[in-house]
Design a protein around this motif. Structure first.
Motif, PDB file in Angstrom:
ATOM      1  N   ARG A  12       0.847  -1.192   0.000  1.00 35.58           N
ATOM      2  CA  ARG A  12       0.000   0.000   0.000  1.00 35.58           C
ATOM      3  C   ARG A  12       0.884   1.245   0.000  1.00 35.58           C
ATOM      4  NH1 ARG A  12      -4.919   0.937   4.272  1.00 35.58           N
ATOM      5  NH2 ARG A  12      -5.056   3.160   4.060  1.00 35.58           N
ATOM      6  N   GLY A  48       0.240   5.237   0.627  1.00 40.87           N
ATOM      7  CA  GLY A  48      -0.721   6.252   1.022  1.00 40.87           C
ATOM      8  C   GLY A  48      -0.630   7.495   0.152  1.00 40.87           C
ATOM      9  N   ARG A  61      -4.921  11.089   3.797  1.00 37.51           N
ATOM     10  CA  ARG A  61      -5.664  10.577   4.955  1.00 37.51           C
ATOM     11  C   ARG A  61      -6.095  11.763   5.789  1.00 37.51           C
ATOM     12  NH1 ARG A  61      -5.102   5.425   7.230  1.00 37.51           N
ATOM     13  NH2 ARG A  61      -6.483   5.247   8.999  1.00 37.51           N
ATOM     14  N   SER A  62      -7.383  11.810   6.117  1.00 40.72           N
ATOM     15  CA  SER A  62      -7.903  12.878   6.945  1.00 40.72           C
ATOM     16  C   SER A  62      -9.027  12.331   7.808  1.00 40.72           C
ATOM     17  CB  SER A  62      -8.429  14.023   6.071  1.00 40.72           C
ATOM     18  OG  SER A  62      -9.030  15.015   6.862  1.00 40.72           O
ATOM     19  N   ARG A  63      -8.879  12.477   9.103  1.00 41.19           N
ATOM     20  CA  ARG A  63      -9.924  12.016  10.021  1.00 41.19           C
ATOM     21  C   ARG A  63     -11.237  12.709   9.672  1.00 41.19           C
ATOM     22  NH1 ARG A  63      -8.915  11.681  16.311  1.00 41.19           N
ATOM     23  NH2 ARG A  63      -7.063  10.822  15.349  1.00 41.19           N
ATOM     24  N   THR A  65      -9.778   8.418   3.156  1.00 40.91           N
ATOM     25  CA  THR A  65      -8.426   7.978   2.833  1.00 40.91           C
ATOM     26  C   THR A  65      -8.347   7.649   1.356  1.00 40.91           C
ATOM     27  OG1 THR A  65      -8.242   6.973   5.030  1.00 40.91           O
ATOM     28  CG2 THR A  65      -6.680   6.221   3.379  1.00 40.91           C
ATOM     29  N   TYR A  94      -5.446   5.704  -1.327  1.00 43.02           N
ATOM     30  CA  TYR A  94      -4.165   5.016  -1.417  1.00 43.02           C
ATOM     31  C   TYR A  94      -4.114   4.159  -2.677  1.00 43.02           C
ATOM     32  CZ  TYR A  94      -6.754   1.053   0.633  1.00 43.02           C
ATOM     33  OH  TYR A  94      -7.668   0.068   0.902  1.00 43.02           O
TER      34      TYR A  94
END
Length: 108
Positions: A25, A27, A30-32, A36, A38
Motif C-alpha cells: 500500500r 498512502g 488521509r484525513s480524520r 483515505t 491510497y
C-alpha cells in the motif's frame, strides 16, 4: 487542521509498505472525518483478506486485473462497495494496481 486546498502525491513520493502477503500500500491522502486514498499493489496470485466496509469504498483498477465477488475487473474498471458490505477474498491471478478511496464512516 483541514487538508490543504491542493495536495500532490508525486510518483517518487512515499514508499510502498507491505500490509499482508502479496499486498503493498502507498498512502496518498488521509484525513480524520473525510477519508483515505491510497494505491494498492496486489502481487500475481495474491488474495486480499476478507474485510467489511465501515464507509463507502471506491476502487479503480489502474493496471492488471482482480476478481471481486466473482466479477473480473480489468484496468479501467471501477467498483463501489457500500458501507456495511463485505469483500470475500478478492484475488488477482496476474497482479494489479488499484486506486482505493475510502469515505469516512458516517457518525452513528
Amino acid at each position: 487542521a483541514p487538508p490543504p486546498e491542493l495536495l500532490f502525491a508525486l510518483a517518487g513520493d512515499g514508499a510502498w509498505i507491505a500490509v499482508a502477503p502479496g499486498l503493498e500500500r502507498r498512502g496518498l491522502f488521509r484525513s480524520r472525518g473525510r477519508g483515505t486514498a491510497y494505491l494498492l499493489r496486489v502481487a500475481p496470485g495474491a488474495t486480499i483478506p476478507d474485510h467489511e466496509h465501515r464507509g463507502v469504498e471506491h476502487s479503480y483498477v489502474l493496471s492488471g486485473s482482480i476478481t471481486v465477488e466473482g466479477q473480473l475487473c480489468r484496468a479501467g474498471d471501477y467498483h463501489r462497495a457500500a458501507a456495511g458490505t463485505s469483500h470475500h477474498a478478492p484475488h488477482s491471478e496476474d497482479g494489479c494496481v488499484m486506486l482505493v478511496v475510502l469515505e469516512a464512516a458516517a457518525a452513528s
